[in-house]
Design an enzyme around this catalytic site. Structure first.
Site, PDB file in Angstrom:
ATOM      1  CE  LYS A  72      -1.318   1.036   3.934  1.00  0.00           C
ATOM      2  NZ  LYS A  72      -1.535   2.039   4.968  1.00  0.00           N
ATOM      3  CB  THR A  73       3.532   2.430   2.238  1.00  0.00           C
ATOM      4  OG1 THR A  73       2.747   2.037   3.356  1.00  0.00           O
ATOM      5  CG2 THR A  73       4.180   3.746   2.533  1.00  0.00           C
ATOM      6  CG  ASP A 260      -1.820   5.943   4.250  1.00  0.00           C
ATOM      7  OD1 ASP A 260      -2.212   4.894   3.710  1.00  0.00           O
ATOM      8  OD2 ASP A 260      -0.878   5.977   5.074  1.00  0.00           O
ATOM      9  CD  GLU A 261      -3.774   2.899   7.378  1.00  0.00           C
ATOM     10  OE1 GLU A 261      -4.732   2.160   7.081  1.00  0.00           O
ATOM     11  OE2 GLU A 261      -2.733   2.480   7.895  1.00  0.00           O
ATOM     12  CD  GLN A 332      -4.935  -3.924   7.458  1.00  0.00           C
ATOM     13  OE1 GLN A 332      -4.143  -3.543   8.308  1.00  0.00           O
ATOM     14  NE2 GLN A 332      -4.592  -4.110   6.203  1.00  0.00           N
ATOM     15  NE  ARG A 680      -0.875  -6.231  10.965  1.00  0.00           N
ATOM     16  CZ  ARG A 680      -0.942  -5.607   9.790  1.00  0.00           C
ATOM     17  NH1 ARG A 680      -0.029  -4.735   9.456  1.00  0.00           N
ATOM     18  NH2 ARG A 680      -1.904  -5.856   8.937  1.00  0.00           N
TER      19      ARG A 680
END
Length: 850
Positions: A72-73, A260-261, A332, A680
């Site tokens: 994603k980043t 983002d997010e 998430q 994670r």
DNA sequence: TTCATTGCCCTTTTT
DNA sequence: GGGCAATGAA
């Protein structure tokens, strides 16, 4: 979210022609773009097709649904690099928002790697709040502030509200300021002004004075020339709505918006984005009068402060499109409880007609077992956009997700500690290991254990540097020097160190200031000329005023670190801690030194204060190799080779309160949290549950989490643990796992049936929301780690059963720990001093007479 | 002003 | 059960 929101068009009915953006970039830009098409620049080469699409889809709205670990980043940063290097926009024309400073920092760094120097020129990359501050500093007067306004943190806010509650003549016991601060926060998350809060909310607090109190609070903030965190979002919204010309300026400015997010955006943030990403229709009158706003019924211009809005219609000349790209993962979304609206992401395509939705499902982080477990779990949620993560890396060596049971939390901590030590022996880095808990009280047990073991650990998300008392005191001095109207800072330090300026003096001063509508420091300098105070207090106050006057004049001439030191010295603050002989005093002095040191990185004291207001965390040393202990919430966005997930028990995880207060959606958020936890892990994931946990000081027998039922047997292995499966009598040497189906028959045993019954009764009694739950239990009874979880539960009941077949002092053998002597017996739990392994607690089914 | 007792809470947390 | 904050007594 109000109804009828869906049909508000986000853009003009007819979006501007797509090529507009490229055209404004000029011929050079187009040429560059063409060239780049011909020979792909480096930064694109490492991307998979979906990622590349997300990077290259520069025109029109884009939603990137990026599952955990799908890069994603990388997509975000590469997209920015791509925009810049194709010349489509200058750095200053890109608005990129994140939620945390950490994310912003990381993004900056990574863009820097891709495009070099250009990042310096990206002034609009930051958190929602920091960008809000930037906007407000420019246009403060439009919302009734001065541009040097202070930003209050939660502590200040609570103190302020407490004063207001008392000023209203209300009992501050019955109406806790903290609670009201929370309510205001919730309202602000939803973008609600005092006039807009629901009647019920308004009545619920302070004998029905909730609304008045909120309004009074807002007025007080303006008088103090201060903002709380919510205002950093709401003021810009108000400002844009009331000043279409200003909004238009930013419409012209921001060509590309990246978020983002996105799943974490709350309503206020959504409105903020919507204003910036939406171009008003030519016919539309000033923004705040639009039908959409009326229906939405949210933030209006502050009636008494905002300048009159112009009635002019917005001239919508041919403008290039604003290209918004939101990146997020609905699976998430774990911040619903603080106002995040998953709906924002679920609704994206409606909000942004013609939006391109790109799913990133190729996972680069975890093994297929970990992904399989996580995917199966999250599939139990409804209302998802539906992604399935996959990986192409399969390795027969990969471990399945382990599920372990322990007798109680102490044993859980001990066993995890042992496992970590084993990993350590195999040269695993502690930095690659994390323990992710649901609630912070769980951390203590692990800390205790690790201290005993001498195992390095770091707790992430504990009390923060800038929240420490001494730091806040020092900051209050600095704030007051820079911002003499900061009454909260004044009240904080006027008698710290003790100067004999107690409650009575401060009260008098407070009243004096209020009566004249001036800041307290100003009031102080007036009142010392009168005889309203006793001689002693007057002298003290005189000194304080003189000090601040002196420091203020030094502000422009003295280097700020030097001045800071001088202030702490001359005020007697340092001396106060030097004189303090308590254990923590030296640490506090050390922190103060650290504070001064950290100021060096800033230009001025003001710059530093702003940084601290927005960035509440201080860097901690990452050099040490240590196990990370943190909550699941703070683990989002991180990854570790090995992850331990303790405490998977009903009531704790899913948390009882999430179920009680959130119902079905509460449960789903908990499940997403579980999903975040599992994903994670890169290589190893160990889930634990215990049979007994102490909750609020009482030992309680617990049931394994329903989430355990929702894990797929194909990817999960229930680890053989020495304790806790005591009722499970089977011979040694013949492991259950030697068989093809380890759960064979076990669900037909009387024990299983009894346990199942017990379990369903318990769940029916406790969770009304579970009525439809049996449907969710995929494979219940046919597959899944049922047996063990049930056995774990049976153990809890078996303590009071028949007397043990052993006696204290018996010599016994344990398959894992070898020989030992029984030191104590409680039911079927034996405490044994093993010759080699030390003292352990073990269930008697697992030992035999030596 | 300081110390001691009492009472209350106890999910997650950024800015 | 325990930690913290507020209150009350010395």
């Amino acid at each position: 979210m109000s109804k009828g929101f869906d049909d508000i068009p986000f853009f003009d009915e007819e979006p501007a022609p797509r090529q507009a953006a490229a055209a404004t970039g000029g011929i050079a830009a187009r040429a560059m773009a063409a060239r780049d098409k011909a020979q792909r620049p480096d930064y694109l080469s490492g991307l998979n097709p979906e990622q590349r699409e997300a990077v290259e889809a520069l025109e029109g709205p884009v939603l990137v649904l990026a599952g955990a670990g799908t890069g994603k980043t990388r997509v975000l940063t590469t997209r920015i690099a791509h925009i810049l290097s194709t010349g489509r926009a200058f750095p200053s024309q890109i608005l990129a928002v994140t939620f945390t400073n950490k994310a912003a920092r990381e993004m900056k760094e990574r863009i820097g790697v891709l495009v070099g120097h250009a990042v310096e020129g990206m002034p609009w990359l930051g958190t929602f709040h920091s960008i809000g501050v930037k906007l407000l500093r420019r246009h403060a007067e439009l919302v009734g502030l001065r541009s040097d306004f202070t930003i209050l943190d939660t502590d200040d806010v609570v103190r302020l509200i407490k004063q207001l509650i008392q000023a209203e003549g209300l009992d501050d016991k019955r109406w806790p300021a903290k609670q009201f601060a929370g309510m205001i926060d919730t309202w602000k998350n939803k973008g609600l002004d005092p006039s807009q809060i629901p009647e019920g909310d308004a009545r619920a607090f302070a004998n029905g004075k909730g609304r008045e109190l909120y309004a009074a609070y807002q007025n007080r903030l303006l008088t103090l020339n201060a903002c709380d965190f919510g205002d950093l979002l709401l003021h810009p919204i108000r400002m844009f709505r009331a000043n279409p010309d200003v909004l238009k300026e930013y419409h012209g400015k921001f060509r590309y918006i990246l978020v983002d997010e996105y799943q974490d955006t709350n309503t206020a943030q959504y409105m903020w984005l919507r204003l910036l990403a939406q171009r008003p229709r030519p016919s539309e009158r000033s923004a705040s009068a639009g039908p959409g706003d009326a229906r939405q019924g949210q933030v209006a211009a502050a009636p008494d402060r905002a300048p009159p809005r112009s009635g002019d219609s917005v001239s919508a000349s041919k403008q290039q499109q604003i290209n918004i790209c939101c990146v997020g993962d609905d699976d998430q979304s774990i911040y619903g409880w603080r106002g995040a609206e998953v709906d924002n992401i679920l609704r994206f395509e409606k909000d942004f007609p013609g939006a391109k939705v790109i799913k990133l499902e190729r996972n680069y982080r975890s093994t297929e077992h970990i992904l399989g477990a996580a995917a199966h779990l999250i599939a139990h949620n409804e209302g998802r956009l539906g992604k399935t993560l996959f990986t192409e890396r399969t390795n027969p060596e990969d471990e399945k997700v382990h599920v372990h049971a322990a007798w109680d939390s102490e044993e859980e901590a001990r066993a995890v500690g042992e496992e970590i030590e084993q990993l350590q022996r195999k040269n695993h880095k502690l930095n690659d290991i994390a323990i992710l808990v649901r609630a912070s009280f769980q951390m203590r047990e692990f800390e205790d254990r690790f201290v005993t073991l001498g195992l390095n650990y770091r707790v992430i998300g504990g009390p923060r540097f800038y929240e420490r008392m001494e730091i806040r005191d020092a900051m209050a001095y600095f704030r007051l020097v820079c911002q003499p109207a900061d009454d909260l800072a004044f009240e904080r330090i006027v008698n710290t160190p003790k100067r004999g300026l107690g409650d009575t003096t401060v009260r008098t001063l407070h009243d004096y200031a209020r009566a004249r509508d001036i800041p307290m420091l100003a009031a102080a300098s007036e009142i010392i000329e009168t005889d309203e105070l006793k001689a002693k207090a007057r002298k003290s106050l005189f000194d304080v005023v003189a000090d601040f006057r002196r420091w203020q004049t030094l502000l422009e001439t003295t280097p700020h670190t030097e001045l800071a030191e001088q202030i702490l010295e001359e005020s007697g603050y340092t001396a106060m801690w030097q004189a303090d002989k308590s254990a923590e005093a030296p640490g506090r002095l050390e922190n103060l030194k650290e504070l001064i040191r950290s100021m060096e990185a800033f230009e001025s004291m003001r710059g530093f204060l702003e940084h601290v207001a927005l960035v509440m965390d201080a860097e901690q040393n990452e050099n040490m190799d240590a196990v990370s202990i943190m909550t699941l919430h703070s683990a989002k966005g991180l990854e570790f080779s090995t992850v331990f997930l303790p405490g998977w028990e009903e009531g704790l995880f899913p948390h009882q309160r999430a179920l009680d207060e959130g119902g079905r959606s509460g449960l789903e958020e908990e499940r997403r949290l579980a999903y975040v936890g599992i994903t994670r892990a890169k290589h190893r994931c160990h889930i634990w549950f215990v049979s007994n946990r102490r909750i609020h000081g009482l030992w309680q027998s617990t049931l394994p989490s329903r989430f355990l039922d929702e894990l797929p047997i194909a990817h999960v292995e229930v680890a053989e643990q020495e304790a806790s499966y005591g009722g499970y009598s089977r011979g040694y040497g013949q492991s259950r796992f030697d068989k093809a189906d380890p759960f064979e028959n076990s669900y037909q045993t009387p024990g299983w049936k009894r346990a199942q019954q017990h379990r369903s009764e318990a769940t029916r009694d406790n969770w009304g929301t579970r009525s439809g739950h049996s449907v969710e239990r995929i494979g219940y009874g046919e597959s899944g780690p049922r047996t063990r979880t049930i056995e774990g539960e049976l153990v809890a009941k078996s303590t009071t059963a028949e007397p043990s077949r052993f006696n204290v002092g018996d010599r016994v053998f344990h398959i894992k720990f070898g020989n030992g002597n029984i030191a104590a017996i409680e039911g079927n739990k034996l405490t044994i001093d093993f010759d080699r392994a030390g003292q352990k607690r073990v269930l008697d089914g697992f030992v035999e007479r030596a």
